[in-house]
Design a protein around this motif. Structure first.
Motif, mmCIF file in Angstrom:
data_model
loop_
_atom_site.group_PDB
_atom_site.id
_atom_site.type_symbol
_atom_site.label_atom_id
_atom_site.label_comp_id
_atom_site.label_asym_id
_atom_site.label_seq_id
_atom_site.Cartn_x
_atom_site.Cartn_y
_atom_site.Cartn_z
ATOM 1 N N LEU A 149 0.860 -1.183 0.000
ATOM 2 C CA LEU A 149 0.000 0.000 0.000
ATOM 3 C C LEU A 149 0.896 1.232 0.000
ATOM 4 C CD1 LEU A 149 -3.044 0.908 0.356
ATOM 5 C CD2 LEU A 149 -2.521 1.094 2.792
ATOM 6 N N LEU A 150 0.607 2.172 -0.896
ATOM 7 C CA LEU A 150 1.340 3.435 -0.959
ATOM 8 C C LEU A 150 0.326 4.568 -0.941
ATOM 9 C CD1 LEU A 150 3.806 5.262 -1.380
ATOM 10 C CD2 LEU A 150 3.645 4.778 -3.840
ATOM 11 N N SER A 151 0.363 5.385 0.100
ATOM 12 C CA SER A 151 -0.653 6.426 0.254
ATOM 13 C C SER A 151 -0.046 7.736 0.711
ATOM 14 C CB SER A 151 -1.702 5.982 1.278
ATOM 15 O OG SER A 151 -2.673 6.986 1.491
ATOM 16 N N ASN A 152 -0.502 8.829 0.094
ATOM 17 C CA ASN A 152 -0.207 10.168 0.597
ATOM 18 C C ASN A 152 -1.187 10.445 1.735
ATOM 19 O OD1 ASN A 152 1.648 10.335 -1.449
ATOM 20 N ND2 ASN A 152 0.523 11.861 -2.643
ATOM 21 N N ILE A 153 -0.679 10.410 2.958
ATOM 22 C CA ILE A 153 -1.562 10.435 4.123
ATOM 23 C C ILE A 153 -0.814 11.016 5.322
ATOM 24 C CG2 ILE A 153 -0.892 8.062 4.724
ATOM 25 C CD1 ILE A 153 -3.693 7.555 5.748
ATOM 26 N N PRO A 154 -1.437 11.911 6.098
ATOM 27 C CA PRO A 154 -0.780 12.433 7.293
ATOM 28 C C PRO A 154 -0.855 11.440 8.442
ATOM 29 C CG PRO A 154 -2.944 13.410 7.072
ATOM 30 C CD PRO A 154 -2.743 12.548 5.864
ATOM 31 N N GLU A 155 -0.007 11.648 9.444
ATOM 32 C CA GLU A 155 0.114 10.697 10.545
ATOM 33 C C GLU A 155 -1.204 10.485 11.286
ATOM 34 O OE1 GLU A 155 1.838 7.955 13.144
ATOM 35 O OE2 GLU A 155 2.574 8.766 11.246
ATOM 36 N N GLU A 156 -1.955 11.541 11.538
ATOM 37 C CA GLU A 156 -3.195 11.399 12.303
ATOM 38 C C GLU A 156 -4.185 10.488 11.590
ATOM 39 O OE1 GLU A 156 -0.931 14.623 13.820
ATOM 40 O OE2 GLU A 156 -1.577 14.234 11.754
ATOM 41 N N LEU A 157 -4.271 10.615 10.282
ATOM 42 C CA LEU A 157 -5.186 9.776 9.516
ATOM 43 C C LEU A 157 -4.651 8.351 9.408
ATOM 44 C CD1 LEU A 157 -7.806 9.619 7.926
ATOM 45 C CD2 LEU A 157 -6.596 10.546 5.932
ATOM 46 N N ALA A 158 -3.342 8.203 9.268
ATOM 47 C CA ALA A 158 -2.737 6.875 9.217
ATOM 48 C C ALA A 158 -3.013 6.114 10.519
ATOM 49 C CB ALA A 158 -1.239 6.976 8.976
ATOM 50 N N LEU A 159 -2.835 6.783 11.639
ATOM 51 C CA LEU A 159 -3.093 6.149 12.935
ATOM 52 C C LEU A 159 -4.556 5.734 13.058
ATOM 53 C CD1 LEU A 159 -1.029 8.396 15.366
ATOM 54 C CD2 LEU A 159 -0.626 5.970 14.865
ATOM 55 N N TYR A 160 -5.457 6.589 12.605
ATOM 56 C CA TYR A 160 -6.877 6.271 12.664
ATOM 57 C C TYR A 160 -7.176 5.021 11.850
ATOM 58 C CZ TYR A 160 -11.905 6.554 12.174
ATOM 59 O OH TYR A 160 -13.251 6.237 12.178
ATOM 60 N N TYR A 161 -6.638 4.945 10.645
ATOM 61 C CA TYR A 161 -6.891 3.777 9.808
ATOM 62 C C TYR A 161 -6.320 2.509 10.433
ATOM 63 C CZ TYR A 161 -9.486 5.150 5.695
ATOM 64 O OH TYR A 161 -10.512 5.507 4.852
ATOM 65 N N GLU A 162 -5.155 2.607 11.021
ATOM 66 C CA GLU A 162 -4.563 1.436 11.662
ATOM 67 C C GLU A 162 -5.412 0.954 12.839
ATOM 68 O OE1 GLU A 162 0.194 1.987 10.778
ATOM 69 O OE2 GLU A 162 -0.698 3.118 12.429
ATOM 70 N N GLU A 163 -6.027 1.880 13.543
ATOM 71 C CA GLU A 163 -6.828 1.521 14.720
ATOM 72 C C GLU A 163 -8.218 1.026 14.359
ATOM 73 O OE1 GLU A 163 -6.835 5.034 17.082
ATOM 74 O OE2 GLU A 163 -4.693 4.909 17.578
ATOM 75 N N HIS A 164 -8.765 1.459 13.220
ATOM 76 C CA HIS A 164 -10.163 1.172 12.904
ATOM 77 C C HIS A 164 -10.383 0.282 11.686
ATOM 78 C CE1 HIS A 164 -10.422 4.770 15.471
ATOM 79 N NE2 HIS A 164 -11.599 4.319 15.810
ATOM 80 N N HIS A 165 -9.342 -0.019 10.922
ATOM 81 C CA HIS A 165 -9.502 -0.827 9.710
ATOM 82 C C HIS A 165 -8.513 -1.990 9.745
ATOM 83 C CE1 HIS A 165 -12.328 1.970 7.859
ATOM 84 N NE2 HIS A 165 -11.546 2.956 8.269
ATOM 85 N N SER A 166 -8.968 -3.117 10.289
ATOM 86 C CA SER A 166 -8.076 -4.259 10.501
ATOM 87 C C SER A 166 -7.551 -4.851 9.201
ATOM 88 C CB SER A 166 -8.803 -5.335 11.310
ATOM 89 O OG SER A 166 -9.963 -5.791 10.625
ATOM 90 N N TRP A 167 -8.234 -4.629 8.081
ATOM 91 C CA TRP A 167 -7.788 -5.186 6.812
ATOM 92 C C TRP A 167 -6.453 -4.612 6.362
ATOM 93 C CZ3 TRP A 167 -7.456 -1.038 3.608
ATOM 94 C CH2 TRP A 167 -8.340 0.036 3.841
ATOM 95 N N LEU A 168 -6.006 -3.511 6.958
ATOM 96 C CA LEU A 168 -4.685 -2.985 6.621
ATOM 97 C C LEU A 168 -3.593 -4.013 6.896
ATOM 98 C CD1 LEU A 168 -4.571 0.724 7.857
ATOM 99 C CD2 LEU A 168 -4.478 -0.087 5.512
ATOM 100 N N ARG A 169 -3.861 -4.933 7.822
ATOM 101 C CA ARG A 169 -2.856 -5.956 8.144
ATOM 102 C C ARG A 169 -2.637 -6.929 6.999
ATOM 103 N NH1 ARG A 169 -6.331 -6.543 12.815
ATOM 104 N NH2 ARG A 169 -5.795 -4.980 14.388
ATOM 105 N N ASP A 170 -3.538 -6.944 6.016
ATOM 106 C CA ASP A 170 -3.357 -7.827 4.860
ATOM 107 C C ASP A 170 -2.184 -7.393 3.990
ATOM 108 O OD1 ASP A 170 -5.488 -9.486 5.518
ATOM 109 O OD2 ASP A 170 -6.945 -8.364 4.324
ATOM 110 N N PHE A 171 -1.771 -6.137 4.100
ATOM 111 C CA PHE A 171 -0.683 -5.635 3.265
ATOM 112 C C PHE A 171 0.666 -5.989 3.873
ATOM 113 C CE2 PHE A 171 -4.249 -2.846 2.183
ATOM 114 C CZ PHE A 171 -4.206 -2.892 0.799
#
Length: 203
Positions: free
Chosen positions: A106-128
């Motif tokens: 996964l390659l995303s232009n994303i700030p830290e606050e949003l990245a942290l939110y996605y890591e905490e709320h979207h478990s499918w990120l672990r598939d990458f």
């Protein structure tokens, strides 16, 4: 084939209109001026050259406004909420690829606050296998270094990577580093691209 995905506009949805309207209300600025400042300042925030507080203070300065800490906290919260929706069909496709043993990144232009939110709320990120967030790698698309960072992290030659993004400039950036790239429109068309790739690989 190793697949390198963009996040917003591919697996997650673009910023919602409702969320964008809320941001403008929180800022208390005319919408055209707000969005001009928001996007002009965004690359440095996505790259973590500036903190969230610095980013929003500079946006405020561009608007002739002074955002205090309370207003900045509200803007950060509204900004995160505006980017929260995902495409369930694409999330399922990511899971399918991961379950098949396909290496994915996964390659995303994303700030830290949003990245942290996605890591905490979207478990499918672990598939990458590799998650390259601009705020952590110090590069934003379409800078060549962003793609090269991913290629090295994935451990494959660039020609073995299929990059998937919904923005032409980002697709071109990947191609210029030697990656194969697909301009995303629908999950069905992306599956067709996978089939073409596999057919080419078998000949």
């Amino acid at each position: 084939m190793t697949v390198l995905f963009d996040l917003f506009g591919v697996v997650a949805c673009h910023q919602s209109e409702e969320g964008g309207d809320r941001l403008v209300r929180v800022a208390g600025a005319p919408a055209p001026a707000f969005w001009e400042a928001y996007w002009a300042r965004r690359p440095s925030y996505d790259r973590a050259d500036v903190s969230a507080s610095e980013y929003w203070r500079r946006v405020g300065e561009d608007l002739g406004l002074r955002f205090d800490d309370h207003r900045i906290s509200a803007l950060v919260e509204a900004d995160i909420a505006s980017w929260d929706a995902v495409d369930d069909t694409m999330v399922a496709l990511v899971g399918e690829l991961a379950a098949s043993g396909r290496r994915i990144g996964l390659l995303s232009n994303i700030p830290e606050e949003l990245a942290l939110y996605y890591e905490e709320h979207h478990s499918w990120l672990r598939d990458f296998h590799v998650r390259a967030f601009s705020c952590r790698i110090g590069h934003v698309k379409p800078e060549p270094e962003a793609y090269r960072w991913c290629q090295e992290a994935l451990g494959v030659e660039p020609e073995r990577v299929l990059f998937v993004d919904d923005r032409r400039e980002n697709v071109r950036g990947a191609q210029e580093t030697g990656m194969r790239a697909h301009l995303f429109t629908t999950a069905a068309r992306l599956r067709e691209e996978f089939a073409r790739w596999d057919a080419d690989a078998s000949t």
